[in-house]
Every structure is written in structure tokens, then in C-alpha cells.
Design an enzyme around this catalytic site. Structure first.
Site, PDB file in Angstrom:
ATOM      1  N   GLN A  12       7.117  -6.035  -2.891  1.00  0.00           N
ATOM      2  CA  GLN A  12       6.501  -6.497  -4.153  1.00  0.00           C
ATOM      3  C   GLN A  12       6.006  -5.321  -5.008  1.00  0.00           C
ATOM      4  N   ASP A  13       5.134  -4.496  -4.421  1.00  0.00           N
ATOM      5  CA  ASP A  13       4.523  -3.423  -5.205  1.00  0.00           C
ATOM      6  C   ASP A  13       5.547  -2.353  -5.549  1.00  0.00           C
ATOM      7  N   LEU A  59      10.375   4.515   8.469  1.00  0.00           N
ATOM      8  CA  LEU A  59       9.124   5.191   8.828  1.00  0.00           C
ATOM      9  C   LEU A  59       9.082   5.596  10.295  1.00  0.00           C
ATOM     10  N   ALA A  82       5.213  -0.453   4.718  1.00  0.00           N
ATOM     11  CA  ALA A  82       4.371  -0.831   5.865  1.00  0.00           C
ATOM     12  C   ALA A  82       4.844  -2.181   6.366  1.00  0.00           C
ATOM     13  N   GLN A  83       4.457  -2.505   7.590  1.00  0.00           N
ATOM     14  CA  GLN A  83       4.565  -3.887   8.040  1.00  0.00           C
ATOM     15  C   GLN A  83       3.281  -4.526   7.501  1.00  0.00           C
ATOM     16  N   SER A  84       3.405  -5.283   6.407  1.00  0.00           N
ATOM     17  CA  SER A  84       2.225  -5.590   5.589  1.00  0.00           C
ATOM     18  C   SER A  84       1.627  -6.973   5.838  1.00  0.00           C
ATOM     19  N   THR A 125      -6.248  -0.619   1.971  1.00  0.00           N
ATOM     20  CA  THR A 125      -6.412  -2.052   1.771  1.00  0.00           C
ATOM     21  C   THR A 125      -7.824  -2.545   2.016  1.00  0.00           C
ATOM     22  N   TYR A 149      -3.080  -4.726  12.133  1.00  0.00           N
ATOM     23  CA  TYR A 149      -2.691  -4.179  10.821  1.00  0.00           C
ATOM     24  C   TYR A 149      -3.817  -3.329  10.240  1.00  0.00           C
ATOM     25  N   LYS A 153      -4.071   0.615   9.374  1.00  0.00           N
ATOM     26  CA  LYS A 153      -4.372   1.081   8.009  1.00  0.00           C
ATOM     27  C   LYS A 153      -5.608   1.980   8.007  1.00  0.00           C
ATOM     28  N   HIS A 179      -3.293  -8.596  -4.009  1.00  0.00           N
ATOM     29  CA  HIS A 179      -2.688  -8.767  -5.332  1.00  0.00           C
ATOM     30  C   HIS A 179      -1.355  -9.473  -5.156  1.00  0.00           C
TER      31      HIS A 179
HETATM   32  P1  NAP Z   1       5.707  -5.832   1.029  1.00  0.00           P
HETATM   33  O1  NAP Z   1       6.195  -6.657  -0.107  1.00  0.00           O
HETATM   34  O2  NAP Z   1       5.645  -6.444   2.385  1.00  0.00           O
HETATM   35  O3  NAP Z   1       6.613  -4.504   1.094  1.00  0.00           O
HETATM   36  C1  NAP Z   1       6.572  -3.651   2.212  1.00  0.00           C
HETATM   37  C2  NAP Z   1       7.681  -2.629   2.117  1.00  0.00           C
HETATM   38  O4  NAP Z   1       7.675  -1.811   3.290  1.00  0.00           O
HETATM   39  C3  NAP Z   1       9.086  -3.241   2.020  1.00  0.00           C
HETATM   40  O5  NAP Z   1       9.854  -2.473   1.133  1.00  0.00           O
HETATM   41  C4  NAP Z   1       9.607  -3.078   3.442  1.00  0.00           C
HETATM   42  O6  NAP Z   1      11.006  -3.030   3.524  1.00  0.00           O
HETATM   43  C5  NAP Z   1       9.005  -1.725   3.787  1.00  0.00           C
HETATM   44  N1  NAP Z   1       9.026  -1.442   5.238  1.00  0.00           N
HETATM   45  C6  NAP Z   1       8.530  -2.224   6.226  1.00  0.00           C
HETATM   46  N2  NAP Z   1       8.749  -1.624   7.421  1.00  0.00           N
HETATM   47  C7  NAP Z   1       9.382  -0.456   7.176  1.00  0.00           C
HETATM   48  C8  NAP Z   1       9.875   0.599   8.002  1.00  0.00           C
HETATM   49  N3  NAP Z   1       9.778   0.584   9.326  1.00  0.00           N
HETATM   50  N4  NAP Z   1      10.484   1.655   7.397  1.00  0.00           N
HETATM   51  C9  NAP Z   1      10.610   1.692   6.057  1.00  0.00           C
HETATM   52  N5  NAP Z   1      10.176   0.714   5.211  1.00  0.00           N
HETATM   53  C10 NAP Z   1       9.560  -0.336   5.784  1.00  0.00           C
HETATM   54  O7  NAP Z   1       4.236  -5.264   0.718  1.00  0.00           O
HETATM   55  P2  NAP Z   1       3.484  -5.101  -0.688  1.00  0.00           P
HETATM   56  O8  NAP Z   1       2.689  -6.327  -0.942  1.00  0.00           O
HETATM   57  O9  NAP Z   1       4.437  -4.594  -1.698  1.00  0.00           O
HETATM   58  O10 NAP Z   1       2.424  -3.968  -0.311  1.00  0.00           O
HETATM   59  C11 NAP Z   1       2.739  -2.589  -0.480  1.00  0.00           C
HETATM   60  C12 NAP Z   1       1.780  -1.769   0.375  1.00  0.00           C
HETATM   61  O11 NAP Z   1       0.439  -2.013  -0.040  1.00  0.00           O
HETATM   62  C13 NAP Z   1       1.812  -2.070   1.852  1.00  0.00           C
HETATM   63  O12 NAP Z   1       1.569  -0.863   2.547  1.00  0.00           O
HETATM   64  C14 NAP Z   1       0.647  -3.027   2.053  1.00  0.00           C
HETATM   65  O13 NAP Z   1       0.180  -2.960   3.395  1.00  0.00           O
HETATM   66  C15 NAP Z   1      -0.333  -2.464   1.062  1.00  0.00           C
HETATM   67  N6  NAP Z   1      -1.296  -3.401   0.491  1.00  0.00           N
HETATM   68  C16 NAP Z   1      -0.865  -4.559  -0.087  1.00  0.00           C
HETATM   69  C17 NAP Z   1      -1.781  -5.414  -0.668  1.00  0.00           C
HETATM   70  C18 NAP Z   1      -1.356  -6.690  -1.330  1.00  0.00           C
HETATM   71  O14 NAP Z   1      -2.220  -7.552  -1.568  1.00  0.00           O
HETATM   72  N7  NAP Z   1      -0.070  -6.833  -1.691  1.00  0.00           N
HETATM   73  C19 NAP Z   1      -3.158  -5.078  -0.683  1.00  0.00           C
HETATM   74  C20 NAP Z   1      -3.545  -3.871  -0.113  1.00  0.00           C
HETATM   75  C21 NAP Z   1      -2.609  -3.030   0.463  1.00  0.00           C
HETATM   76  P3  NAP Z   1      11.892  -4.394   3.630  1.00  0.00           P
HETATM   77  O15 NAP Z   1      12.019  -4.907   2.234  1.00  0.00           O
HETATM   78  O16 NAP Z   1      13.155  -3.907   4.218  1.00  0.00           O
HETATM   79  O17 NAP Z   1      11.128  -5.332   4.512  1.00  0.00           O
HETATM   80  O1  G4F Z   2      -2.026 -14.231   2.110  1.00  0.00           O
HETATM   81  P1  G4F Z   2      -2.495 -13.687   3.401  1.00  0.00           P
HETATM   82  O2  G4F Z   2      -1.525 -13.698   4.526  1.00  0.00           O
HETATM   83  O3  G4F Z   2      -3.049 -12.240   3.079  1.00  0.00           O
HETATM   84  P2  G4F Z   2      -4.067 -11.273   3.853  1.00  0.00           P
HETATM   85  O4  G4F Z   2      -4.112 -11.559   5.302  1.00  0.00           O
HETATM   86  O5  G4F Z   2      -5.362 -11.310   3.115  1.00  0.00           O
HETATM   87  O6  G4F Z   2      -3.376  -9.844   3.676  1.00  0.00           O
HETATM   88  C1  G4F Z   2      -2.837  -9.430   2.430  1.00  0.00           C
HETATM   89  O7  G4F Z   2      -3.827  -8.772   1.686  1.00  0.00           O
HETATM   90  C2  G4F Z   2      -4.328  -7.559   2.287  1.00  0.00           C
HETATM   91  C3  G4F Z   2      -5.402  -7.011   1.351  1.00  0.00           C
HETATM   92  O8  G4F Z   2      -6.645  -7.574   1.686  1.00  0.00           O
HETATM   93  C4  G4F Z   2      -3.181  -6.589   2.442  1.00  0.00           C
HETATM   94  F1  G4F Z   2      -3.643  -5.427   2.996  1.00  0.00           F
HETATM   95  C5  G4F Z   2      -2.119  -7.195   3.328  1.00  0.00           C
HETATM   96  O9  G4F Z   2      -1.006  -6.296   3.404  1.00  0.00           O
HETATM   97  C6  G4F Z   2      -1.659  -8.513   2.720  1.00  0.00           C
HETATM   98  O10 G4F Z   2      -0.994  -8.219   1.497  1.00  0.00           O
HETATM   99  O11 G4F Z   2      -3.790 -14.499   3.889  1.00  0.00           O
HETATM  100  C7  G4F Z   2      -4.913 -14.668   3.067  1.00  0.00           C
HETATM  101  C8  G4F Z   2      -5.870 -15.672   3.729  1.00  0.00           C
HETATM  102  C9  G4F Z   2      -6.157 -15.362   5.196  1.00  0.00           C
HETATM  103  O12 G4F Z   2      -7.530 -15.537   5.465  1.00  0.00           O
HETATM  104  C10 G4F Z   2      -5.372 -16.424   5.959  1.00  0.00           C
HETATM  105  O13 G4F Z   2      -5.918 -16.790   7.216  1.00  0.00           O
HETATM  106  O14 G4F Z   2      -5.252 -16.955   3.703  1.00  0.00           O
HETATM  107  C11 G4F Z   2      -5.458 -17.566   4.966  1.00  0.00           C
HETATM  108  N1  G4F Z   2      -4.430 -18.601   5.177  1.00  0.00           N
HETATM  109  C12 G4F Z   2      -4.690 -19.925   5.336  1.00  0.00           C
HETATM  110  N2  G4F Z   2      -3.537 -20.579   5.570  1.00  0.00           N
HETATM  111  C13 G4F Z   2      -3.120 -18.399   5.306  1.00  0.00           C
HETATM  112  C14 G4F Z   2      -2.547 -19.651   5.551  1.00  0.00           C
HETATM  113  N3  G4F Z   2      -2.376 -17.273   5.221  1.00  0.00           N
HETATM  114  C15 G4F Z   2      -1.039 -17.387   5.374  1.00  0.00           C
HETATM  115  N4  G4F Z   2      -0.277 -16.278   5.253  1.00  0.00           N
HETATM  116  N5  G4F Z   2      -0.423 -18.590   5.630  1.00  0.00           N
HETATM  117  C16 G4F Z   2      -1.141 -19.753   5.728  1.00  0.00           C
HETATM  118  O15 G4F Z   2      -0.593 -20.829   5.979  1.00  0.00           O
END
Ligand code: NAP
Ligand code: G4F
Length: 350
Positions: A12-13, A59, A82-84, A125, A149, A153, A179
Site C-alpha cells: 500500500q505505502d 529481505l 515487512a511482514q506487516s 509503527t 510483529y 519493529k 493508515h
Molecule cells: P503492506 O501493504 O503489507 O506492504 C508490505 C510490503 O513488504 C509488500 O511490498 C511486501 O511484498 C513486502 N515484503 C514482505 N515480506 C518481504 C520480504 N521477505 N522481502 C521483501 N519484501 C517483502 O504494508 P504497508 O501498509 O504498505 O506498510 C508499509 C510499512 O509500514 C510496513 O513496514 C508496515 O509494517 C509499516 N507500517 C504500516 C502502517 C499502516 O497502517 N499501513 C502503520 C505503521 C507502520 P509483497 O507485495 O510481495 O507481499
Molecule cells: O487492521 P488491523 O489488522 O491493524 P493493526 O493490527 O492495528 O496493524 C496495522 O496498523 C499498525 C499500526 O498501528 C501497523 F504497524 C501494522 O503493520 C498494520 O498496518 O487491526 C486493527 C484492530 C485490531 O485491534 C484487531 O484486533 O482491529 C481489530 N479487529 C477486529 N476484527 C480485526 C478484526 N482486525 C482484523 N485484521 N480482522 C478482523 O476481523
């Protein structure tokens, strides 16, 4: 022309950041991992697939990271890969450490060896704060990670600071709160909800099963958050910043809002299913982004109600087009029903 390397450009990002940096005039390189089926739908969706340079790298494989940095010769590295998915880190805790934790050190070591003047952004995060944290969370709030996770991080957060303070590398942590966007992965709760609302509205599904409805998150809009990543690397000095909206809402509120956008009553469709509960969950995340506002001049524009509306309208639009037979790059039609996934986390007797 500045050069940027984005790890995780297929996520996504990564996709939004690629688009943002191209608009800024950057030459953009991105790493992707080799999969049996290519995963470039987000880059295609944003119409940037043909404008970025793609380098295969994993990675887990340091030599592939060395190659990526040699080929891209970047001024800036945005480390997003990351495995996110937090839930999945309970399923694959060792992978979380290897990929999400040690992956950061692998990249920093390559920077230190090849070109220590490269600026480095680490995708930290709000998960770092964990359970029972004081609210709202700032850059100086203590961390208490509550998942494999988050523990991985936290290691990445500290190693970033260690390379900054120990080797003088311009290495920064963006502590981003959740986000979301129409490009969010389908397993994350907001997109799971917006996708289900669209399918239920169009008569393609009957109900939505969720876990913890009371968890509160500070949900912002991903395209705005990638701008903060860039701003963080444009400062005179490297530092760490919280990026958030300053508002917290529960999963229940998000579901209510999302169904309302489609004119439906959420209580008729949402069922609580224990399979989606986590061994540990964080109940309250709410960020204080004052430092980012003052030092970066960054602030969020899209807040909770608008975010849910954007996501539901886009998923409705996509399923509507799909029903008419239109083909376009998009993830949802390929996603298996969660009932068909055999996972230790989705079993009731765990
Ligand atoms: P995402 O959509 O899950 O994207 C993760 C990316 O990492 C994908 O391109 C994935 O590739 C790649 N990846 C996973 N395992 C890998 C490996 N072993 N080697 C190389 N690439 C690998 O996550 P995102 O929401 O864009 O988030 C971007 C970053 O911000 C992550 O590090 C996440 O933990 C962090 N973050 C996200 C949020 C949020 O709310 N979105 C908030 C705070 C921090 P594939 O497409 O092949 O799976
Ligand atoms: O959408 P989530 O899976 O996101 P979570 O766990 O907050 O993590 C995301 O945000 C982090 C930043 O704070 C990032 F670092 C991380 O990489 C990722 O992008 O879950 C949000 C909340 C949790 O409390 C979860 O228990 O929603 C609750 N939830 C309730 N029902 C659910 C569900 N989450 C998921 N995925 N699926 C459900 O059915």
C-alpha cells in the site's frame, strides 16, 4: 534528479510513495520479491507501473539488497518492506523477527558498507506502544510491544537509532499510526469492512465476521502519510516523528460508519467471531503529532468519516464494474474466503 529506493514498493505505502516521489521528479527504484504470480496491481492501479524501475530483492537475502543498492545508487532509501500483518506475526513469529526485525539491520549494514551518505527511512509503527500505554502517544512515550510483529519493529526502531548515533547515518523513524486506503490489504480490518459492505450492498454476501470490536485505532489516510516519510528525510537533522490524526475510533464505529455510507444498518450484518481475536490485542492507540506539525509542517486532512467513505465508495465502484464484466488491476476477486484458510490462528481450540 534525486534517486530513491523503496523496499516493499508493491505494498500500500510503497505504491503511494512511488507515485508521490515521481510527482516530485525523483527517479524511483523499488524492490519486489519474486512470487509465482506477479503482484504489481497497486502500481498498475495508480498508473505508475511503467514509470518505476523494479529490482528483485528479498529481505532474507543480503546479497539481493546489496545488488539493489548498487543498481539504484539512491540518495534516499525508504524501507517499507515487512511482514506487516500483526495477526500473521502470531502465526509466523520467527519470520516476523527475520524479515521485519533483522531486515532493517541488513539494509543499514549495506548502507554503512556501500554509501553511508544515503538517507534512510524506517517504517516504525504505533504498535510499538502496545497495551496499557499512556494516551495520547508521543515520541517520548515508552514502548511495550504486544505482538511478535511489534517486538520485531521495536528492534528495527532501535537499530535505526543505533546506526544514526553510532555511525552518523541519516537514519530516521516515522512512527506511523494506522493508515488506510482503497489500496489497503484485504485482511486489515478497515478494508475487510469496506469490501464486505460493498459485496453485501450488491447482494454478493450476507454477513461480515469480525473479532474485537472495541479496539480503538488512530486511522489516517495513506496518501497523506507517505508525504510525511519524504518530509522526514528532507530535514537538516535526522530525527523520529509520530504521524497520526490525533483521533481514536473503535472498530465498531468504523463498521457503523462504513455500513451507513451504503445506507445499511451495520448491526444486521456484523457478527463477532472469536477466530479473529488475537492472543494479545492493543485496545487504544491515539497519536499526538505536534512535533510533526511544528517541525515538518505536516498535518492530516482526511479524518475518520471521510476515510470510511472513500474506502466504501471505491469498493462499491470496483465490484460494480466487475459485475459489468470490466477487467482492471485489483485484489479482491482473487482473495479466498477466510473460511477456507487453515491457520492455527483461525482455529477456535488454540
Ligand atoms: P503492506 O501493504 O503489507 O506492504 C508490505 C510490503 O513488504 C509488500 O511490498 C511486501 O511484498 C513486502 N515484503 C514482505 N515480506 C518481504 C520480504 N521477505 N522481502 C521483501 N519484501 C517483502 O504494508 P504497508 O501498509 O504498505 O506498510 C508499509 C510499512 O509500514 C510496513 O513496514 C508496515 O509494517 C509499516 N507500517 C504500516 C502502517 C499502516 O497502517 N499501513 C502503520 C505503521 C507502520 P509483497 O507485495 O510481495 O507481499
Ligand atoms: O487492521 P488491523 O489488522 O491493524 P493493526 O493490527 O492495528 O496493524 C496495522 O496498523 C499498525 C499500526 O498501528 C501497523 F504497524 C501494522 O503493520 C498494520 O498496518 O487491526 C486493527 C484492530 C485490531 O485491534 C484487531 O484486533 O482491529 C481489530 N479487529 C477486529 N476484527 C480485526 C478484526 N482486525 C482484523 N485484521 N480482522 C478482523 O476481523
Amino acid at each position: 534528479m534525486k534517486r530513491a529506493l523503496i523496499t516493499g514498493i508493491t505494498g500500500q505505502d510503497g505504491a503511494y510513495l512511488a507515485q508521490f516521489l515521481l510527482d516530485k521528479g525523483y527517479q524511483v527504484y523499488g524492490t519486489y520479491r519474486r512470487l509465482s504470480t506477479p503482484n504489481f496491481w497497486r502500481l498498475q492501479y495508480l498508473d505508475v507501473f511503467d514509470k518505476v524501475n523494479l529490482i528483485p530483492a528479498d529481505l532474507l537475502d543480503t546479497s539481493s539488497i546489496v545488488e539493489a543498492v548498487r543498481v539504484a545508487q539512491p540518495d534516499e532509501i525508504y524501507h517499507l518492506a515487512a511482514q506487516s500483518f500483526v495477526f500473521a506475526s502470531f502465526e509466523q513469529p520467527v519470520g516476523a523477527g527475520e524479515i521485519t526485525g533483522l531486515g532493517v539491520t541488513r539494509i543499514l549494514e549495506v548502507i554503512r558498507e556501500i554509501n553511508p551518505s544515503i538517507r534512510f527511512y524506517q517504517a516504525s509503527t504505533s504498535e510499538l506502544y502496545g497495551r496499557g500505554s499512556t494516551i495520547p502517544q508521543t515520541e517520548s512515550t515508552s514502548f511495550q510491544p504486544s505482538s511478535p510483529y511489534a517486538a520485531a519493529k521495536l528492534y528495527g526502531y532501535w537499530v535505526t537509532r543505533i546506526y544514526r548515533e553510532g555511525y552518523g547515518i541519516f537514519a530516521c523513524n516515522g512512527i506511523l499510526f494506522n493508515h488506510e486506503s482503497p489500496l489497503r490489504g484485504l485482511e486489515f480490518v478497515t478494508r475487510k469492512i469496506s469490501n464486505a459492505v460493498a459485496k453485501i450492498t450488491l447482494g454478493m454476501d450476507k454477513e461480515l465476521r469480525l473479532g474485537n470490536l472495541e479496539a480503538k485505532r488512530d486511522w489516517g489516510y495513506a496518501p497523506e502519510y507517505v508525504e510525511s516519510m519524504w518530509l522526514i528525510l528532507q530535514q537538516d537533522k535526522p530525527d523520529d516523528y509520530v504521524i497520526a490524526t490525533g483521533e481514536a475510533h473503535s472498530v465498531r464505529e468504523f463498521a457503523e460508519r462504513a455500513f451507513t455510507v451504503a445506507g445499511l444498518d451495520w448491526e444486521k450484518y456484523v457478527k463477532v467471531d472469536e477466530r479473529f481475536l488475537r492472543p494479545l490485542d492493543i485496545n487504544f492507540l491515539q497519536g499526538d503529532y505536534s512535533k510533526a506539525r511544528e517541525k515538518l509542517g505536516w498535518q492530516p486532512k482526511v479524518k475518520f468519516d471521510k476515510l470510511a467513505e472513500i474506502m466504501v465508495r471505491e469498493d462499491l465502484n470496483r465490484w460494480g464494474r466487475w459485475l459489468k464484466g470490466e477487467k482492471f488491476p485489483w485484489d479482491a476477486p482473487n482473495y479466498p474466503s477466510e473460511d477456507r484458510i487453515i491457520s492455527r490462528m483461525l482455529k477456535l481450540d488454540r
